[in-house]
Design a protein around this motif. Sequence first.
Motif, PDB file in Angstrom:
ATOM      1  N   LEU A   9       1.717   7.571   1.610  1.00  0.00           N
ATOM      2  CA  LEU A   9       1.632   6.715   2.814  1.00  0.00           C
ATOM      3  C   LEU A   9       0.826   7.862   3.995  1.00  0.00           C
ATOM      4  N   HIS A  10       1.028   9.068   3.705  1.00  0.00           N
ATOM      5  CA  HIS A  10       0.402   9.772   4.756  1.00  0.00           C
ATOM      6  C   HIS A  10      -1.219   9.688   4.539  1.00  0.00           C
ATOM      7  N   MET A  11      -1.511   9.932   3.590  1.00  0.00           N
ATOM      8  CA  MET A  11      -3.295   9.696   3.180  1.00  0.00           C
ATOM      9  C   MET A  11      -3.654   8.533   3.962  1.00  0.00           C
ATOM     10  N   ARG A  12      -2.979   7.633   4.307  1.00  0.00           N
ATOM     11  CA  ARG A  12      -3.509   6.245   4.761  1.00  0.00           C
ATOM     12  C   ARG A  12      -3.903   6.633   6.231  1.00  0.00           C
ATOM     13  N   LYS A  13      -3.294   7.710   6.888  1.00  0.00           N
ATOM     14  CA  LYS A  13      -3.680   8.123   8.138  1.00  0.00           C
ATOM     15  C   LYS A  13      -5.173   8.715   8.281  1.00  0.00           C
ATOM     16  N   HIS A  14      -5.662   9.224   7.036  1.00  0.00           N
ATOM     17  CA  HIS A  14      -6.774   9.710   6.939  1.00  0.00           C
ATOM     18  C   HIS A  14      -8.004   8.765   6.591  1.00  0.00           C
ATOM     19  N   THR A  15      -7.436   7.830   5.623  1.00  0.00           N
ATOM     20  CA  THR A  15      -8.413   6.874   5.203  1.00  0.00           C
ATOM     21  C   THR A  15      -8.546   5.665   6.107  1.00  0.00           C
ATOM     22  N   GLY A  16      -7.440   5.465   7.138  1.00  0.00           N
ATOM     23  CA  GLY A  16      -7.319   4.269   7.722  1.00  0.00           C
ATOM     24  C   GLY A  16      -6.938   2.998   7.041  1.00  0.00           C
ATOM     25  N   GLU A  17      -6.578   2.841   5.737  1.00  0.00           N
ATOM     26  CA  GLU A  17      -6.065   1.976   5.000  1.00  0.00           C
ATOM     27  C   GLU A  17      -4.890   1.367   5.437  1.00  0.00           C
ATOM     28  N   LYS A  18      -4.930   0.130   5.777  1.00  0.00           N
ATOM     29  CA  LYS A  18      -3.674  -0.885   6.265  1.00  0.00           C
ATOM     30  C   LYS A  18      -3.559  -1.960   5.434  1.00  0.00           C
ATOM     31  N   PRO A  19      -2.770  -1.943   4.159  1.00  0.00           N
ATOM     32  CA  PRO A  19      -2.906  -3.006   3.509  1.00  0.00           C
ATOM     33  C   PRO A  19      -2.037  -4.236   3.865  1.00  0.00           C
ATOM     34  N   TYR A  20      -0.908  -3.987   4.755  1.00  0.00           N
ATOM     35  CA  TYR A  20      -0.039  -4.811   5.069  1.00  0.00           C
ATOM     36  C   TYR A  20      -0.211  -5.680   6.253  1.00  0.00           C
ATOM     37  N   LYS A  21      -0.582  -7.091   6.213  1.00  0.00           N
ATOM     38  CA  LYS A  21      -1.338  -7.704   7.210  1.00  0.00           C
ATOM     39  C   LYS A  21      -0.408  -8.895   7.767  1.00  0.00           C
ATOM     40  N   CYS A  22      -0.504  -9.163   8.988  1.00  0.00           N
ATOM     41  CA  CYS A  22       0.161 -10.163   9.611  1.00  0.00           C
ATOM     42  C   CYS A  22      -0.152 -11.437   9.345  1.00  0.00           C
ATOM     43  N   SER A  23       0.522 -12.391   8.973  1.00  0.00           N
ATOM     44  CA  SER A  23      -0.020 -13.787   8.723  1.00  0.00           C
ATOM     45  C   SER A  23      -0.146 -14.576   9.995  1.00  0.00           C
ATOM     46  N   LEU A  24       0.340 -14.121  11.181  1.00  0.00           N
ATOM     47  CA  LEU A  24       0.275 -14.812  12.383  1.00  0.00           C
ATOM     48  C   LEU A  24      -0.991 -14.349  13.228  1.00  0.00           C
ATOM     49  N   CYS A  25      -1.259 -12.976  13.072  1.00  0.00           N
ATOM     50  CA  CYS A  25      -2.498 -12.457  13.972  1.00  0.00           C
ATOM     51  C   CYS A  25      -3.267 -11.373  13.286  1.00  0.00           C
ATOM     52  N   ASP A  26      -4.055 -10.885  13.902  1.00  0.00           N
ATOM     53  CA  ASP A  26      -4.866  -9.871  13.043  1.00  0.00           C
ATOM     54  C   ASP A  26      -4.552  -8.287  12.897  1.00  0.00           C
ATOM     55  N   TYR A  27      -2.984  -8.222  12.996  1.00  0.00           N
ATOM     56  CA  TYR A  27      -2.507  -6.977  13.035  1.00  0.00           C
ATOM     57  C   TYR A  27      -2.218  -6.559  11.623  1.00  0.00           C
TER      58      TYR A  27
END
Length: 266
Positions: A86-104
């Motif tokens: 989870l921490h490494m995603r702060k460096h890579t910018g990876e955000k795999p969990y996406k909202c189905s109602l907006c672009d979050y």
Amino acid sequence: MMASSDGEESTYLFGALGTALGEVTLRQLNFQPYIPERSLPGCDFCQYRPCSKEDLKKHVHDVHGDKPYKCNLCEYATHLRTLINLHMRKHTGEKPYKCSLCDYSAAQRSNLTKHMRRHTGEKPYKCTICPFSASENAELRDHMRLHSGEKPRKCPFCNYSTTQKSALMSHIRRHTGEKPYKCELCDYRTVQRSTLRCHMRVHADDRPLMCTYCGYKAVSKSALGIHIRTHTGEKPHECNKCDYSTNQISNLSRHMRQHSEDSDHQ
């Protein structure tokens, strides 16, 4: 230990003990054979193969230390592989969990769950003293401090204190001059995301709040309040080093920086 190979129930002989007990069936012993956990990963740091998840945790702690998982880009370290991922995603910018109602999108599933409550209006965390409810436990903790009077978050530049981390960050930016939220349609910048949202109404010509003294329309309560002070002459924001006062806190922040600059030159 030997087992019979006929079609009957398996039996076991127990050496010298078996002489006394004779043949004993598994059912008579209520025997539960050990079945190792399938696809259980081994240790990430050596060749050790655990027999259970708890065994693996104990091995990593005892042999490799309290926080063996270390980030190779910063000083972060943790005791769990899931947390380092989870921490490494702060460096890579990876955000795999996406909202189905907006672009979050989010790096953690829990953050997406909190975000979805903004769409649904769900507020499961309720105050025991008043009707307030919140979508996040942290928001409820901040609210409870309003009842207790506790303000643990303090400004390093002045005597301001608050219950909320976000409020403190916005306040500190008034000292530093940082304005990270920028309008995509003009040069406007601000210290708060909510203020930027209000500003965007200017471009949409959405000004729902009207002045009671003139025909001025505002996009937010704070903007209307500042405008009304031009009618009333009220200047509630006062300098603690001279007799300067103003109707806007941003003006006071600029004024206080002038005092700081004068002190540096002395």
